[in-house]
Design a protein around this motif. Structure first.
Motif, short mmCIF file in Angstrom:
data_model
loop_
_atom_site.label_atom_id
_atom_site.label_comp_id
_atom_site.label_asym_id
_atom_site.label_seq_id
_atom_site.Cartn_x
_atom_site.Cartn_y
_atom_site.Cartn_z
N VAL A 138 31.04 25.08 18.94
CA VAL A 138 30.92 24.35 17.60
C VAL A 138 31.25 23.06 18.19
CG1 VAL A 138 31.93 24.45 15.36
CG2 VAL A 138 30.90 26.45 16.08
N ILE A 139 32.91 23.06 19.03
CA ILE A 139 33.85 22.13 19.51
C ILE A 139 33.49 21.88 20.41
CG2 ILE A 139 35.78 22.86 17.30
CD1 ILE A 139 37.08 24.01 20.56
N GLY A 140 32.60 21.77 20.70
CA GLY A 140 32.24 20.53 22.53
C GLY A 140 32.15 21.25 23.48
N ALA A 141 31.57 22.56 23.83
CA ALA A 141 32.37 23.14 24.61
C ALA A 141 30.99 22.99 25.26
CB ALA A 141 32.28 24.84 24.77
N GLY A 142 29.71 23.11 25.39
CA GLY A 142 27.88 22.57 26.52
C GLY A 142 27.91 23.63 26.54
N GLY A 143 27.17 23.72 26.99
CA GLY A 143 26.72 25.09 27.89
C GLY A 143 25.91 25.75 27.26
N LEU A 144 25.16 27.21 27.17
CA LEU A 144 24.15 28.16 26.65
C LEU A 144 25.34 28.07 24.79
CD1 LEU A 144 24.58 31.08 28.72
CD2 LEU A 144 22.54 29.38 28.58
N GLY A 145 25.70 28.03 24.69
CA GLY A 145 26.73 28.30 23.31
C GLY A 145 26.49 27.23 22.41
N ASP A 146 25.91 25.95 23.04
CA ASP A 146 25.74 25.21 22.46
C ASP A 146 24.09 24.59 21.88
OD1 ASP A 146 26.02 22.24 21.65
OD2 ASP A 146 24.71 21.83 22.74
N ARG A 147 23.85 26.09 23.21
CA ARG A 147 22.20 25.77 22.37
C ARG A 147 21.75 26.71 21.35
NH1 ARG A 147 19.01 23.70 27.49
NH2 ARG A 147 19.43 22.61 28.49
N VAL A 148 22.46 27.69 22.12
CA VAL A 148 22.64 28.66 20.28
C VAL A 148 23.00 28.12 18.97
CG1 VAL A 148 23.03 30.92 19.61
CG2 VAL A 148 22.99 30.52 22.09
N TYR A 149 23.86 27.56 19.10
CA TYR A 149 24.30 26.73 18.09
C TYR A 149 23.59 25.32 17.30
CZ TYR A 149 27.43 23.46 15.19
OH TYR A 149 27.67 22.85 14.07
N GLN A 150 22.23 24.52 18.58
CA GLN A 150 22.07 23.62 17.50
C GLN A 150 20.29 24.69 17.14
OE1 GLN A 150 22.33 20.61 17.42
NE2 GLN A 150 24.54 20.38 18.52
N ALA A 151 20.45 25.90 18.05
CA ALA A 151 18.95 26.41 17.75
C ALA A 151 19.50 26.85 16.38
CB ALA A 151 18.95 26.84 18.71
N LEU A 152 20.42 27.38 15.82
CA LEU A 152 20.32 28.54 14.94
C LEU A 152 20.90 27.02 13.38
CD1 LEU A 152 23.07 31.13 15.65
CD2 LEU A 152 21.07 31.44 15.01
N ALA A 153 21.33 25.98 14.17
CA ALA A 153 21.60 25.09 12.80
C ALA A 153 20.01 24.58 12.44
CB ALA A 153 21.93 23.79 13.32
N SER A 154 18.52 24.81 13.38
CA SER A 154 17.54 24.26 12.77
C SER A 154 16.74 25.73 12.80
CB SER A 154 16.89 23.16 14.19
OG SER A 154 16.75 23.93 15.48
N VAL A 155 17.47 26.45 12.70
CA VAL A 155 17.11 27.79 12.35
C VAL A 155 15.67 28.04 13.45
CG1 VAL A 155 16.08 29.00 10.56
CG2 VAL A 155 17.37 27.88 10.04
N ASP A 156 15.94 27.92 14.54
CA ASP A 156 14.69 28.17 16.07
C ASP A 156 14.71 28.80 16.30
OD1 ASP A 156 13.02 27.45 17.46
OD2 ASP A 156 13.48 25.78 17.74
N VAL A 157 14.47 30.41 15.77
CA VAL A 157 15.00 31.55 16.30
C VAL A 157 14.80 31.83 18.03
CG1 VAL A 157 14.68 33.72 16.47
CG2 VAL A 157 14.72 32.16 14.79
#
Length: 708
Positions: free
Chosen positions: A334-353
């Motif tokens: 959420v604060i710019g760590a990148g990596g796998l968490g960033d992919r999950v965060y962006q996907a959840l934000a767009s509800v791309d399960v």
């Protein structure tokens, strides 16, 4: 988790993923809490006879009434009367019924906004930032980049070979194949580069957290005064949700890798510190006395006696630091760590399960690999390899000692060099298997067939709507409509029933601080979600635990499931609930239930199984049914474990309910996410402070007093 932190995977392993809410997630304090003294065998037998006759042991405390096994008398009634005498006049002066009086609230948005603006304006000029925080930030960036470059240079062949060889040395062929398959799956899903980014951040953060936690634990284990100072600090840090650590780091370091790494360090250090101190304090006094009698200095006793005797706790602390660090590293996207968490965060934000699942599976695999490897290292410490002439024994003799580890590294380097010569340092794009599209198609089918219109039982959307309309909305409305002074009085009374007057005072002040911060309604919204999720968790958890305690087969079947669930970061639990229930408060509560359930089941099962068999045998000999044995013997004697399960459920549920702000949970979680996303640090910091106060409140009203 989260707590966690972290309940043990086995009874001998304190801590756990916490959840650590691991944690672990998860954050757990079972390692540090003294166990309740067990009654003598004769006393338990007498308790069983009374139980069979309908007289519960918990109700016979000096002939008086009890609450949770503690006598209800002047010690409880007098403080309640004093609290009522203070709060009722305030209610008369400030008669607002269902809201916190505006006259008692403090608007901190202005001062916090100005403080945030000052920090942002002076990051590049003030000496504190130039000569301290700036160097720390640069060191973190350089370290993470260096590890990331090494991982990319090793390529997928070198990284996979090194992981498999280390796992083989520690635990054998099965774990080696598991590690190799896990890293191969990360590549097949097209997530090799994000996985290496997360792994690089983890290496730096866990190394720093182990160093910091080890030093703090060393101080607490060797000095009683330092332990008294550190204990309340570590207690507080281990009950705070992960989101509470993000905002201060963003304020000082800005959004990016340094803030993410340092938040992970602060979040993962307490389990290491606690377990290190525990191991040093529990060192065999006879061994230490023998070392002292031989003229060993304090430093020699530490290096040759205390630390070797505490090596198992030290490695368990490393394991907990790894699991809580991974959980935080994922959330820190959420604060710019990148990596796998960033992919999950962006996907959840767009509800791309589908995209969220493609990034979530590598997180799960990475968690399982790291947990199993660290656990194998802990078991191998002090173990003697059985003699034999099999292939593994012969190879272990070749790879024995420090030169064996050197051969392991050289073998991995040779494999990496061969991979680079073959031109396959990065995972080939042609070897990837995209799963996002099929998963999204499955979600679309579920939306059309399972969300609504299912005969008799109804669809998942119907369940979510009913839970929201029948449970969450009435509970939130009731809390927000209740007089503020009555809620303060209830908080003090609950804390007083399970703790001391200091516990009650802390709970009342924590809840009052929420009102002073001006987020009373949002905090009660969050509290309603926590109460509902905890109720469901306890009902399911106690029911499953009773079955597991009665059946060895059921316990064996549950153990691997609980092991896997307790290693998963909190973020991962949002993916399946979004796929099943969509977004909203009900999905956030469902994710919290699934996250906290393993800890409740494990602690309760352990407590029920540790009841003295003599007490049960006496009850059976007097004709008690299995239901009577459970209600009148097992549950009263397992009361400390049950109360600890309730406490862990509350702490772990709160952690996920806050993260549920990412999927429409609203309340304080939404305020934190909004503050991070829009750079509104005042809103985010106020919400973060309220989360801290709410965590303290919930921990105090569910934390049983230590028994004499």
């Amino acid at each position: 988790m989260t707590a966690t932190t972290a309940p043990a995977r086995e009874p001998s392993r304190p801590g756990g993923p916490q959840p650590s809410g691991g944690p672990g997630g998860a954050k757990h304090r079972t390692a540090d809490r003294p166990a309740a003294k067990s009654p003598a065998r004769g006393d338990r037998t007498a308790a069983a006879r009374r139980a069979a006759a309908g007289d519960r042991p918990a109700d016979r405390v000096r002939g008086g009434r009890t609450v949770l096994g503690r006598p209800l008398g002047r010690g409880l009634l007098l403080p309640l009367a004093v609290a009522a005498a203070v709060l009722v006049p305030l209610a008369v002066v400030f008669p607002a019924a269902g809201s916190w009086p505006a006259a008692l609230a403090v608007d901190l948005s202005g001062p916090l906004g100005r403080a945030g603006d000052w920090i942002i304006d002076h990051r590049d000029s003030h000496p504190l930032f130039l000569y301290f925080f700036g160097h720390v930030s640069n060191a973190v960036v350089v370290s993470v980049r260096a590890v990331y470059v090494v991982l990319l240079a090793a390529g997928w062949t070198g990284v996979t070979a090194l992981a498999a060889l280390v796992a083989w040395r520690l635990a054998g062929l099965r774990l080696a194949l598991t590690c190799a398959a896990a890293f191969a799956a990360c590549g097949l899903l097209g997530m090799w580069v994000p996985t290496m980014q997360t792994l690089a951040l983890m290496v730096v953060a866990v190394t720093a957290s182990v160093a910091v936690g080890g030093l703090l634990g060393l101080a607490g284990g060797l000095s009683a005064r330092a332990d008294r100072v550190l204990r309340p600090v570590l207690d507080t840090m281990q009950i705070l949700p992960a989101f509470a650590y993000l905002l201060p780091m963003v304020l000082v370091f800005g959004i990016g890798v340094p803030a993410a790494v340092l938040a992970t360090v602060v979040y993962a250090a307490p389990p290491m510190a606690r377990l290190t101190a525990l191991g040093l304090r529990e060192a065999d006094a006879g061994v230490l006395e023998a070392a002292a009698s031989l003229g060993a200095t304090g430093r020699q006793r530490l290096l040759t006696a205390r630390l070797p005797l505490a090596r198992r706790q030290l490695l368990l602390g490393v394991n907990q630091a790894i699991m809580t660090g991974l959980s935080m590293a994922v959330i820190a996207s959420v604060i710019g760590a990148g990596g796998l968490g960033d992919r999950v965060y962006q996907a959840l934000a767009s509800v791309d399960v589908g995209a969220a699942l493609a990034a979530g599976i590598p997180i799960v695999l990475l968690a399982v690999v790291l947990d199993r490897t660290a656990d194998a290292a802990g078991r191998r410490i002090g173990a003697v390899e059985a003699p034999g002439r099999g292939p593994r024994q012969l190879l272990l003799r070749v790879f024995d000692g420090w030169y064996g580890w050197l051969l392991t590294v050289l073998t991995a380097v040779a494999v990496a060099a061969a991979g680079r010569m073959a031109g396959t340092s990065l995972w080939p794009a042609s070897w990837t298997v995209p799963i996002a599209a099929p998963v999204n198609e499955a979600v679309a089918w579920m939306t059309a067939h399972l969300y609504s219109g299912v005969p008799v039982v109804g669809g998942t959307a119907d369940w979510a709507a009913r839970f929201t309309g029948w449970v969450l909305d009435p509970l939130r409305g009731g809390l927000q409509a209740a007089p503020w002074w009555l809620l303060l009085l209830c908080a003090g009374a609950l804390a007083l029933l399970v703790g001391t007057w200091r516990t009650a005072l802390t709970a009342v002040l924590a809840l009052a601080a929420v009102g002073v911060l001006g987020v009373w309604d949002a905090s009660l919204d969050t509290l309603s979600q926590v109460i509902a999720a905890v109720a469901v968790t306890l009902v399911l958890g106690f029911a499953i635990a009773v079955g597991a305690a009665r059946s060895d087969r059921a316990q064996r079947l549950l153990r691997p499931v609980l092991d896997v669930c307790q290693t998963l970061p909190q973020f991962v639990y949002l993916i399946p609930v979004v796929a099943l229930f969509g977004v909203g408060r009900a999905p956030a509560a469902a994710a919290a239930v699934v996250y906290a359930l393993p800890a409740v089941v494990r602690i309760t099962t352990q407590g029920l199984r540790e009841v003295d068999p003599a007490a049960l045998e006496s009850a059976r000999s007097l004709g008690a049914t299995r239901s009577q044995q459970l209600r009148q013997v097992q549950l009263p004697l397992a009361r400390p474990a049950l109360l600890l399960a309730v406490n862990q459920a509350v702490v772990l549920v709160l952690a996920v309910v806050i993260i549920g702000g990412l999927v429409g949970g609203g309340a304080l979680g939404y305020d934190v996410v909004l503050g991070l996303a829009q750079g509104d640090l005042a809103t985010g910091l106020v919400a973060g402070a309220a989360i801290v106060c709410l965590g303290l409140l919930l921990d105090r009203v569910t934390q049983p007093a230590k028994e004499a």
